[in-house]
Design an enzyme around this catalytic site. Structure first.
Site, short mmCIF file in Angstrom:
data_model
loop_
_atom_site.label_atom_id
_atom_site.label_comp_id
_atom_site.label_asym_id
_atom_site.label_seq_id
_atom_site.Cartn_x
_atom_site.Cartn_y
_atom_site.Cartn_z
N LYS A 23 -10.27 -24.55 27.19
CA LYS A 23 -10.68 -26.11 27.02
C LYS A 23 -11.92 -26.47 26.79
O LYS A 23 -12.26 -27.33 26.34
CB LYS A 23 -10.05 -26.73 28.42
CG LYS A 23 -8.53 -26.49 28.54
CD LYS A 23 -7.87 -27.19 27.37
CE LYS A 23 -6.29 -27.48 27.53
NZ LYS A 23 -5.34 -27.65 26.53
N ASP A 27 4.36 -22.32 14.64
CA ASP A 27 3.45 -21.53 15.67
C ASP A 27 2.16 -21.97 15.15
O ASP A 27 1.79 -21.52 14.01
CB ASP A 27 4.07 -20.15 15.38
CG ASP A 27 3.26 -19.35 16.45
OD1 ASP A 27 2.15 -19.72 16.96
OD2 ASP A 27 3.83 -18.31 17.16
N VAL A 28 1.37 -22.43 16.24
CA VAL A 28 -0.01 -22.86 15.83
C VAL A 28 -0.98 -21.50 15.46
O VAL A 28 -2.09 -21.48 14.99
CB VAL A 28 -0.81 -23.70 16.51
CG1 VAL A 28 0.23 -25.25 16.58
CG2 VAL A 28 -0.96 -23.38 18.02
N TYR A 82 -6.90 -21.67 37.11
CA TYR A 82 -7.02 -22.11 35.70
C TYR A 82 -7.61 -21.17 34.80
O TYR A 82 -7.43 -21.23 33.47
CB TYR A 82 -7.49 -23.43 35.70
CG TYR A 82 -7.11 -24.38 34.53
CD1 TYR A 82 -6.09 -24.95 34.24
CD2 TYR A 82 -8.32 -24.95 33.49
CE1 TYR A 82 -5.65 -25.58 33.15
CE2 TYR A 82 -7.69 -25.78 32.52
CZ TYR A 82 -6.46 -25.99 32.38
OH TYR A 82 -6.05 -26.78 30.96
#
Ligand code: NAD
Length: 257
Positions: free
Chosen positions: A164, A64-65, A157
Site C-alpha cells: 500500500k 487478472d491484473v 498487515y
C-alpha cells in the site's frame, strides 16, 4: 456536479456484494454511469448476478491484473463497446495468506513480489491501458484503494502495508505523469471493513474494535460511505484534485492514542 450521465467507467475488484469496488460501482451507476465490471476467475457467477441489479446492464469481463494480455483484452473490448472511457476504479489487492499471519521478517521473496505486483504495479498497467481511451474523452479519472497500514504498523498487515505504501507513491507519480493529459489519479484510504480480502488478515476483528473505540466518530465506516466518497473523487466535482489520498475512516488517522 457528481452527475455521471453519458460517462463510462471500468470497475476492477468486485468479488461479492461486500466488495468496496461494488459500492463504488453502485454509487457511480446510480448517478448515471454505464459500467464495465471485471472479475477474477472464480467470481464470475457472483459478478454476473450482481450486475443484474444495475439499471443499465454492465459489460462483464474477466481480468487478472497480473496479466498484461488480460488488461489489453479488457481495454480493446471497452473501446469497441464504449468508444472511450471516463474513469477507472482499481480495487484489486492480494498477498499470499501466509504472509498475513507470520512475523514480518519471515516475508518471502515470492510473497513480496506477488503482493507488490498485484496490489501496486497493476495500477500502473491499468492506467497505461486506459490512457488511449481517456484521450478520446479529453481526460479521465483513476481511483484506487489503500489503507493506513501504508503509513503505520498494524498487526499482521505485513507485506500488504509495504504494497500500500508503494501504491500510494504510485498514485503520486502517475498523477504527475498523466496530469498534462487531463487525467487525475487518486486513492481513498478506507477504514477497516469486513470484506473477503479483510478476512485474510489474521486478527482483523480486533482492528475493527480499536477503530470503534478510538475513531472520532466512534464507529467503523461502511462500504456505502467509501462508495460515495469514491463517486466524488471520480466526478467533475473533484476536477481540481489529483495525487491525493483521501482518508475515509471515521477520522481514526488523526488520533494519537
Ligand atoms: N476491507 C478493508 O478493510 C479495506 C480497507 C482499506 C483498503 N482496502 C482495499 O480495498 C480494495 C478492495 O478490497 P475489499 O476489501 O473490497 O475486498 P474484496 O475481497 O471484496 O476485493 C478484493 C478484490 O481484489 C481482486 N483481486 C485479487 N487479486 C486479483 C488479481 N490478480 N486480478 C484481479 N483481481 C484481483 C479480488 O478478485 C477481489 O475482487 C483492496 O485494495 C483492499 O486492500 C480494504
Amino acid at each position: 456536479m457528481s452527475d455521471f450521465s453519458g460517462k463510462h467507467g471500468l470497475v476492477i475488484g468486485v468479488a461479492n456484494k461486500r466488495s468496496i469496488a461494488w459500492a463504488i460501482a453502485q454509487a457511480t451507476a446510480a448517478r448515471g454511469a454505464r459500467l464495465a465490471l471485471t472479475y477474477q476467475g472464480r467470481f464470475e457467477e457472483h459478478v454476473n448476478d450482481l450486475s443484474q441489479g444495475l439499471t443499465e446492464a454492465p459489460l462483464v469481463l474477466p481480468c487478472d491484473v497480473g496479466s498484461d494480455a488480460d488488461i489489453d483484452a479488457v481495454f480493446a473490448r471497452i473501446d469497441q463497446e464504449f468508444g472511450g472511457l471516463d474513469f477507472v476504479v482499481h480495487g484489486a489487492a492480494f498477498a499470499p495468506r501466509e504472509e498475513l499471519s507470520s512475523p514480518f521478517s519471515q516475508t518471502s521473496r515470492d510473497g513480496f513480489r506477488i503482493a507488490l505486483d498485484v496490489s501496486a504495479y497493476s495500477l500502473i498497467a491499468v492506467t497505461r491501458g486506459a490512457m488511449p481511451l481517456f484521450e478520446k474523452r479529453g481526460g479521465g479519472s483513476v481511483l484506487t484503494l489503500s489503507y493506513l497500514g501504508a503509513e503505520r504498523v498494524f498487526p499482521n498487515y505485513n507485506v500488504m502495508g509495504v504494497a500500500k505504501a508503494a501504491l500510494e507513491a504510485t498514485v503520486r507519480y502517475l498523477a504527475a505523469d498523466v496530469g498534462q493529459k487531463n487525467v487525475r489519479v487518486n486513492a481513498i484510504s478506507a477504514g477497516p471493513i469486513k470484506t473477503l480480502a479483510a478476512a485474510g488478515i489474521s486478527g482483523f476483528s480486533s482492528i475493527l474494535g480499536v477503530y470503534r473505540d478510538r475513531a472520532p466518530l466512534r464507529r467503523n465506516v461502511d462500504t456505502g460511505e467509501v462508495g460515495d466518497a469514491g463517486a466524488f473523487l471520480l466526478s467533475d466535482a473533484a476536477r481540481g484534485i489529483t495525487g491525493e489520498v483521501l482518508m475515509v475512516d471515521a477520522g481514526f488517522h488523526v488520533t494519537g492514542m
